[in-house]
Design an enzyme around this catalytic site. Structure first.
Site, PDB file in Angstrom:
ATOM      1  N   GLY A 262     -20.226   6.889   1.741  1.00  0.00           N
ATOM      2  CA  GLY A 262     -19.265   7.421   0.781  1.00  0.00           C
ATOM      3  C   GLY A 262     -19.956   7.670  -0.551  1.00  0.00           C
ATOM      4  CG  PHE A 263     -21.123   9.098  -4.672  1.00  0.00           C
ATOM      5  CD1 PHE A 263     -21.991   8.052  -4.949  1.00  0.00           C
ATOM      6  CD2 PHE A 263     -20.590   9.802  -5.727  1.00  0.00           C
ATOM      7  CE1 PHE A 263     -22.326   7.738  -6.263  1.00  0.00           C
ATOM      8  CE2 PHE A 263     -20.915   9.494  -7.046  1.00  0.00           C
ATOM      9  CZ  PHE A 263     -21.798   8.463  -7.315  1.00  0.00           C
ATOM     10  N   GLY A 264     -17.601   7.390  -3.655  1.00  0.00           N
ATOM     11  CA  GLY A 264     -16.358   7.394  -4.420  1.00  0.00           C
ATOM     12  C   GLY A 264     -16.383   6.239  -5.384  1.00  0.00           C
ATOM     13  CG  ASN A 265     -12.754   5.401  -7.466  1.00  0.00           C
ATOM     14  OD1 ASN A 265     -13.151   6.026  -8.448  1.00  0.00           O
ATOM     15  ND2 ASN A 265     -11.611   5.675  -6.858  1.00  0.00           N
TER      16      ASN A 265
ATOM     17  CB  ALA B 106     -19.922   4.607  -2.788  1.00  0.00           C
TER      18      ALA B 106
ATOM     19  CE  LYS C 136      -4.381   0.831  -0.092  1.00  0.00           C
ATOM     20  NZ  LYS C 136      -5.474   0.073  -0.706  1.00  0.00           N
TER      21      LYS C 136
ATOM     22  CG  ASP D 287      -7.253   3.170  -1.096  1.00  0.00           C
ATOM     23  OD1 ASP D 287      -7.755   2.044  -1.046  1.00  0.00           O
ATOM     24  OD2 ASP D 287      -7.335   3.972  -0.130  1.00  0.00           O
TER      25      ASP D 287
HETATM   26  P1  NDP Z   1     -12.757   7.571  -3.039  1.00  0.00           P
HETATM   27  O1  NDP Z   1     -11.797   8.618  -2.683  1.00  0.00           O
HETATM   28  O2  NDP Z   1     -13.125   7.402  -4.469  1.00  0.00           O
HETATM   29  O3  NDP Z   1     -14.096   7.740  -2.194  1.00  0.00           O
HETATM   30  C1  NDP Z   1     -14.133   7.813  -0.807  1.00  0.00           C
HETATM   31  C2  NDP Z   1     -15.493   8.333  -0.423  1.00  0.00           C
HETATM   32  O4  NDP Z   1     -15.662   8.268   0.977  1.00  0.00           O
HETATM   33  C3  NDP Z   1     -15.698   9.782  -0.829  1.00  0.00           C
HETATM   34  O5  NDP Z   1     -17.035   9.954  -1.198  1.00  0.00           O
HETATM   35  C4  NDP Z   1     -15.377  10.524   0.476  1.00  0.00           C
HETATM   36  O6  NDP Z   1     -16.014  11.785   0.567  1.00  0.00           O
HETATM   37  C5  NDP Z   1     -15.970   9.567   1.481  1.00  0.00           C
HETATM   38  N1  NDP Z   1     -15.377   9.718   2.800  1.00  0.00           N
HETATM   39  C6  NDP Z   1     -14.080   9.893   3.116  1.00  0.00           C
HETATM   40  N2  NDP Z   1     -13.939   9.975   4.442  1.00  0.00           N
HETATM   41  C7  NDP Z   1     -15.178   9.844   4.965  1.00  0.00           C
HETATM   42  C8  NDP Z   1     -15.695   9.857   6.278  1.00  0.00           C
HETATM   43  N3  NDP Z   1     -14.899  10.001   7.319  1.00  0.00           N
HETATM   44  N4  NDP Z   1     -17.034   9.689   6.432  1.00  0.00           N
HETATM   45  C9  NDP Z   1     -17.849   9.517   5.369  1.00  0.00           C
HETATM   46  N5  NDP Z   1     -17.403   9.523   4.104  1.00  0.00           N
HETATM   47  C10 NDP Z   1     -16.098   9.693   3.917  1.00  0.00           C
HETATM   48  O7  NDP Z   1     -12.163   6.198  -2.463  1.00  0.00           O
HETATM   49  P2  NDP Z   1     -12.534   4.720  -2.869  1.00  0.00           P
HETATM   50  O8  NDP Z   1     -13.967   4.613  -3.203  1.00  0.00           O
HETATM   51  O9  NDP Z   1     -11.514   4.235  -3.842  1.00  0.00           O
HETATM   52  O10 NDP Z   1     -12.226   3.948  -1.507  1.00  0.00           O
HETATM   53  C11 NDP Z   1     -13.192   3.843  -0.464  1.00  0.00           C
HETATM   54  C12 NDP Z   1     -12.817   2.711   0.466  1.00  0.00           C
HETATM   55  O11 NDP Z   1     -12.722   1.483  -0.272  1.00  0.00           O
HETATM   56  C13 NDP Z   1     -11.462   2.855   1.166  1.00  0.00           C
HETATM   57  O12 NDP Z   1     -11.535   2.237   2.428  1.00  0.00           O
HETATM   58  C14 NDP Z   1     -10.529   2.051   0.268  1.00  0.00           C
HETATM   59  O13 NDP Z   1      -9.366   1.611   0.947  1.00  0.00           O
HETATM   60  C15 NDP Z   1     -11.441   0.891  -0.093  1.00  0.00           C
HETATM   61  N6  NDP Z   1     -11.069   0.139  -1.277  1.00  0.00           N
HETATM   62  C16 NDP Z   1     -10.943   0.772  -2.487  1.00  0.00           C
HETATM   63  C17 NDP Z   1     -10.645   0.038  -3.612  1.00  0.00           C
HETATM   64  C18 NDP Z   1     -10.612   0.644  -4.977  1.00  0.00           C
HETATM   65  O14 NDP Z   1     -10.568  -0.116  -5.949  1.00  0.00           O
HETATM   66  N7  NDP Z   1     -10.669   1.949  -5.130  1.00  0.00           N
HETATM   67  C19 NDP Z   1     -10.354  -1.403  -3.530  1.00  0.00           C
HETATM   68  C20 NDP Z   1     -10.618  -1.981  -2.224  1.00  0.00           C
HETATM   69  C21 NDP Z   1     -10.932  -1.220  -1.155  1.00  0.00           C
HETATM   70  P3  NDP Z   1     -15.212  13.081   0.104  1.00  0.00           P
HETATM   71  O15 NDP Z   1     -14.784  12.821  -1.311  1.00  0.00           O
HETATM   72  O16 NDP Z   1     -16.234  14.155   0.247  1.00  0.00           O
HETATM   73  O17 NDP Z   1     -14.053  13.204   1.047  1.00  0.00           O
END
Ligand code: NDP
Length: 445
Positions: A235-238, A240, A124, A164
């Site tokens: 969340g709303f990232g990759n 979610a 990582k 990530d």
């Molecule tokens: P992103 O940066 O794309 O999305 C993260 C999301 O979580 C954003 O919407 C962010 O909001 C929100 N967030 C961050 N901190 C908080 C908090 N304290 N409370 C509520 N929401 C929060 O990241 P990913 O989707 O890539 O990753 C999310 C999780 O999944 C992590 O734990 C990562 O390690 C895990 N993961 C990711 C993989 C991947 O392929 N990307 C693979 C396996 C696991 P904002 O943008 O407003 O900060």
């Protein structure tokens, strides 16, 4: 192995690294019995060698913002274990990044990658750089500065980083560009690449898809499915995004998304054009929760709250570590939630997990339930090596099969005498056995 003694010693050596100690503690408790039934592990000090990373690199990342002001961030790469394959694991850009978080993630990744059945070790990396509010030019300059150091220790047979939190397709593109220039090689060293330059179809959605596929396998054991279910996502990232897409496709209604400032509850469900709108906000590095509630007035924004207080059948934590605590877990159980599948890494605290297990709820831990992302990265590497590209259907089919196999491994090692499957225990033991046996085969190094 004496778990308490090991943890006390580890805490002395690495005091203050709370996330890392939490992740190690969870695994040690799960594997204690099987470890002690195999004396060859003890004599080769397998666990002592497995809980310490092989190598940690930290470095300075200096870059210049759009106003000409210079900044310095810390860059990291934790190469945790390469017993079963080259180091592999994502890069996180977030102000909270520190050594403890990256060591916990690298440790988890070692077990997760083992579960996928693909030949990948664990790693990582990342930086305390905050991409929020930065222009694309600033993000590009940061990515280039970060890679100026990282490129020296990565390679397609050595260490293959991916995305990530804070690192998506855009950042991977900027980092790959400078890597190519420095190394004079177009060798696919990063995964999550763009479609036109070696990326795999389905990789962006893969982690979320896999989390839903894993949940579906768990639900099947209770003759249940996603159809007609209410799903809460954080969340709303990759991750979610993919989870919402697949859960909706399977007939569920997703009611929530969240950010660090609170969560959105949309009584009409979150799908279709609403997702497109969210993606636009994300592409411009903006907060999403508040603007969403202005754009879709029926949706409510619950400031400072987490989505676990809203009633649901299935919970998919997809944001970050320790985002679901004991109180949240109790609330989910009281409200009739039957399944938790973790898209994020270690989103549930140990106390929350205890509540799920006590109540015999279907609980899929991140290292199993979110392994779809790295699995599809493995599939991306295979396509790169074969110099071909599979269709979306082919990739999704392979991903689904991998998630089914991971589910089976968890059942094999996690089924209890009363029939309840402790997926956490199953995932930890299955992941551990493969790495431990590979380490035994390769001698003390
Ligand atoms: P992103 O940066 O794309 O999305 C993260 C999301 O979580 C954003 O919407 C962010 O909001 C929100 N967030 C961050 N901190 C908080 C908090 N304290 N409370 C509520 N929401 C929060 O990241 P990913 O989707 O890539 O990753 C999310 C999780 O999944 C992590 O734990 C990562 O390690 C895990 N993961 C990711 C993989 C991947 O392929 N990307 C693979 C396996 C696991 P904002 O943008 O407003 O900060």
């Amino acid at each position: 192995m004496n778990v308490d003694k090991l943890l006390i010693e580890l805490e002395k050596k690495h005091s203050g690294e709370s996330e890392y100690l939490q992740a190690v503690g969870e695994v040690l408790e799960s594997i204690e019995d099987i470890y002690n039934q195999n004396p060859q592990f003890e004599s080769a000090a397998i666990i002592e060698r497995l809980i310490e990373p092989d190598r940690v690199l930290t470095f300075k990342v200096a870059w210049v913002d759009d106003q000409g002001q210079a900044h310095v961030n810390i860059g990291y790469r934790v190469q945790f274990n390469n017993a079963i394959g080259p180091y592999k694991g994502g890069l996180r850009f977030h102000p909270s990044v520190n050594l403890s978080i990256l060591k916990f993630l690298g440790f988890e990744q070692t077990f997760k990658n083992s579960l996928t059945t693909l030949p990948m070790g664990g790693a990582k990396g990342g930086s305390d750089f905050n991409p929020k509010g930065k222009s694309n030019a600033e993000i590009m300059r940061f990515c280039q500065a970060y890679m100026l150091e990282l490129w020296k220790i990565i390679g397609p047979d050595t260490d293959i980083p991916a995305g990530d939190i804070g690192v998506g397709g855009k950042e991977i593109g900027y980092m790959y560009g400078i890597y190519k220039k420095l190394s004079s090689e177009h060798n696919g060293v990063l995964t999550g690449k763009g479609r036109n330059w070696g990326g795999s179809l389905i990789r962006p959605e893969a982690t979320g898809f896999g989390t839903v596929f894993f949940a579906e396998e768990m639900l099947k054991t209770k003759n249940e499915s996603f159809k007609g279910k209410i799903v809460n996502v954080s969340g709303f990232g990759n991750v979610a995004w993919g989870a919402i897409k697949k859960a909706t496709e399977l007939g569920a209604r997703v009611m929530t998304i969240s950010g660090p400032d609170g969560y959105i509850y949309d009584p009409d469900g979150i799908s279709g054009e609403k997702i497109d709108y969210l993606m636009e906000l994300r592409a411009s590095n903006q907060d999403i929760a508040k603007p969403y509630s202005y754009e879709f007035p029926d949706a409510q924004f619950h400031e400072g709250k987490r989505p676990w207080e809203a009633k649901c059948d299935i919970a998919l934590p997809c944001a970050t570590q320790n985002e679901l605590d004991e109180t949240d877990a109790k609330m989910l159980v009281q409200n009739g939630c039957i399944c938790i599948s973790e898209g994020a890494n270690m989103p549930s605290t140990p106390e929350a997990i205890e509540i799920f297990l006590e109540n015999k709820i279907l609980y899929g831990p991140g290292k199993a339930a979110n392994a779809g992302g790295v699995s599809t990265s493995g599939l991306e590497q295979t396509q790169n090596a074969m110099k071909l590209s599979w269709t979306a259907e082919e990739v999704e089919e392979k991903l689904n099969l991998i998630m089914k196999n991971i589910h089976e491994s968890c059942v094999k090692y996690g089924k209890e005498p009363d029939g309840y499957v402790n997926y956490m225990k199953g995932a930890n033991i299955a992941g551990f056995m493969k790495v431990a046996n590979a380490m035994l085969d390769q001698g003390v190094i």
